[in-house]
Design an enzyme around this catalytic site. Sequence first.
Site, short mmCIF file in Angstrom:
data_model
loop_
_atom_site.label_atom_id
_atom_site.label_comp_id
_atom_site.label_asym_id
_atom_site.label_seq_id
_atom_site.Cartn_x
_atom_site.Cartn_y
_atom_site.Cartn_z
N ALA A 1 0.85 -1.21 0.00
CA ALA A 1 0.00 0.00 0.00
C ALA A 1 0.87 1.25 0.00
O ALA A 1 0.54 2.26 0.60
CB ALA A 1 -0.93 -0.02 1.21
N GLY A 2 2.01 1.15 -0.69
CA GLY A 2 2.91 2.30 -0.77
C GLY A 2 2.47 3.27 -1.86
O GLY A 2 1.27 3.45 -2.10
N ILE B 1 2.81 3.14 -5.20
CA ILE B 1 2.07 2.56 -6.34
C ILE B 1 0.76 1.97 -5.84
O ILE B 1 -0.29 2.14 -6.48
CB ILE B 1 2.91 1.49 -7.08
CG1 ILE B 1 4.23 2.09 -7.57
CG2 ILE B 1 2.12 0.92 -8.27
CD1 ILE B 1 5.14 1.12 -8.30
N GLY B 2 0.79 1.28 -4.70
CA GLY B 2 -0.43 0.65 -4.17
C GLY B 2 -1.55 1.66 -3.97
O GLY B 2 -2.70 1.44 -4.35
N ASN C 1 13.87 -7.93 -2.35
CA ASN C 1 12.50 -8.08 -2.85
C ASN C 1 12.12 -9.54 -3.09
O ASN C 1 10.94 -9.89 -3.02
CB ASN C 1 12.29 -7.22 -4.09
CG ASN C 1 12.14 -5.75 -3.70
OD1 ASN C 1 12.01 -5.42 -2.52
ND2 ASN C 1 12.15 -4.86 -4.68
N ILE D 1 4.48 -5.98 -10.04
CA ILE D 1 5.12 -4.71 -10.40
C ILE D 1 6.48 -4.57 -9.69
O ILE D 1 7.36 -3.83 -10.12
CB ILE D 1 4.21 -3.51 -10.03
CG1 ILE D 1 2.84 -3.63 -10.71
CG2 ILE D 1 4.87 -2.19 -10.40
CD1 ILE D 1 1.92 -2.43 -10.49
N ASN E 1 10.16 -4.71 -8.51
CA ASN E 1 11.40 -4.89 -9.27
C ASN E 1 12.41 -5.75 -8.52
O ASN E 1 12.36 -5.81 -7.29
CB ASN E 1 12.02 -3.50 -9.54
CG ASN E 1 11.39 -2.84 -10.74
OD1 ASN E 1 11.23 -3.48 -11.77
ND2 ASN E 1 11.06 -1.57 -10.63
N HIS F 1 12.81 -5.54 -18.07
CA HIS F 1 12.57 -4.17 -17.59
C HIS F 1 13.87 -3.66 -16.95
O HIS F 1 13.97 -3.47 -15.76
CB HIS F 1 11.45 -4.21 -16.56
CG HIS F 1 10.97 -2.86 -16.10
ND1 HIS F 1 10.73 -1.81 -16.95
CD2 HIS F 1 10.68 -2.41 -14.85
CE1 HIS F 1 10.30 -0.77 -16.24
NE2 HIS F 1 10.28 -1.10 -14.97
N1 APR Z 1 4.28 -7.61 2.75
C1 APR Z 1 3.47 -6.57 2.44
N2 APR Z 1 3.90 -5.34 2.16
C2 APR Z 1 5.22 -5.14 2.20
C3 APR Z 1 6.14 -6.15 2.49
C4 APR Z 1 5.61 -7.45 2.78
N3 APR Z 1 6.41 -8.47 3.07
N4 APR Z 1 7.38 -5.62 2.42
C5 APR Z 1 7.25 -4.33 2.09
N5 APR Z 1 5.94 -4.02 1.97
C6 APR Z 1 5.33 -2.75 1.63
C7 APR Z 1 5.98 -1.55 2.32
O1 APR Z 1 5.54 -1.44 3.68
C8 APR Z 1 5.52 -0.39 1.45
O2 APR Z 1 4.33 0.22 1.94
O3 APR Z 1 5.50 -2.46 0.24
C9 APR Z 1 5.23 -1.05 0.08
C10 APR Z 1 6.11 -0.52 -1.04
O4 APR Z 1 5.74 0.79 -1.25
P1 APR Z 1 6.79 1.95 -1.62
O5 APR Z 1 8.00 1.82 -0.75
O6 APR Z 1 6.06 3.24 -1.63
O7 APR Z 1 7.26 1.54 -3.10
P2 APR Z 1 6.49 1.79 -4.49
O8 APR Z 1 6.94 3.08 -5.08
O9 APR Z 1 5.04 1.55 -4.32
O10 APR Z 1 7.17 0.64 -5.39
C11 APR Z 1 6.97 -0.73 -5.07
O11 APR Z 1 7.34 -1.39 -7.35
O12 APR Z 1 8.17 -0.24 -9.21
C12 APR Z 1 8.47 -1.13 -8.17
O13 APR Z 1 10.80 -0.70 -7.77
C13 APR Z 1 9.50 -0.55 -7.24
O14 APR Z 1 9.93 -2.64 -6.17
C14 APR Z 1 9.27 -1.39 -6.01
C15 APR Z 1 7.76 -1.61 -6.01
#
Ligand code: APR
Length: 308
Positions: A12-13, A15-16, A97, A120, A122, A177
């Site tokens: 839910a970051g 992109i989420g 990741n 999505i 990476n 990608h």
């Molecule tokens: N389970 C659930 N959520 C998780 C876990 C997990 N094990 N580990 C990390 N997260 C959550 C984080 O808490 C964070 O809210 O994944 C979310 C990632 O969000 P952002 O850090 O904002 O990243 P974002 O810009 O959304 O990108 C996510 O997509 O494009 C790719 O390279 C980018 O790998 C990255 C991914």
Amino acid sequence: MRKRNKIALIGAGQIGGTLALLCGLRNLGDVVLFDIMDGTAKGKALDLSHLSPVFSLDFNVSGTGDIKDIKDADVCIVTSGVPRKPGMSRDDLVKTNADVIRSVAKGIKENAPNSFVVVITNPLDAMAYLMQKETGFPKEKVVGMAGVLDTARYQAFLADAIGVSVDCVNAFVLGGHGDDMVPVRSYTTVQGIPVTEFLSDEKLDEIEKRVRGAGAEVVNLLKTGSAFYSPAASAIDMVESYLFNQRKIRPCAVYCNGEYGVKGIYLGVPVMISGKGVEKIIEIPLSSAEKDALAASAGRVQELISIL
Ligand code: APR
């Protein structure tokens, strides 16, 4: 009674959250945002739920830290993991990741065993491969989002350079990608007219170089995090084709079984997405330079997969 679509957003970051917003605006169904930071998921869901009355949206959205809440989702879009920082390549994220993908794959397998999964996170091609392997889902039900985004970047830069609407530009970016993705100039047209009628080879070389580095260009400007609006929109485009059986042809990272000379890995190739998932890979003749570039890109993805 026909049930409403349920879309699980794993992560839910940046992109989420954008995905959730787009699901609401495009009336795709109900959304569950899942994140290990459950406050982030719940907070974004609560905020988004207050948007529905403003636009009269038929949209239920909830946030959770309990993976069981994704139960029976029709679609899972996976963004959980860490984004890159300035100076990092997408490949630098592989070990961190991969652990995240392994853990969420287990949750998806147990709770949403019939879902269509769009990855999505990476490095994209390797993470999509890992997701399919860990869930054991049919290969047509696990797909990676990259080609739609890379193609959109190519289209945007071309439209800008030529001075036409993006709507006129049709293109394909294939391969992994990464920095060695393959913009396919021989299939790039402006309202059906070869792009080479509009731009010189030198200008096209320059644009294609920028496409390869476009993700890093955004990362360097943002300083924290990576692109999120366009990756989210690109995944939504793929999900709509699945949910509404639209049969769109799009470049997506899918399991290749000999197509384009690539076997046993995920790589960006043109596919048709229907209500079945990846209905088929479309094989198109490529120039020998394009074939060599695709083979080099596949080799790089293979190296990453062997690290897993
Ligand atoms: N389970 C659930 N959520 C998780 C876990 C997990 N094990 N580990 C990390 N997260 C959550 C984080 O808490 C964070 O809210 O994944 C979310 C990632 O969000 P952002 O850090 O904002 O990243 P974002 O810009 O959304 O990108 C996510 O997509 O494009 C790719 O390279 C980018 O790998 C990255 C991914």
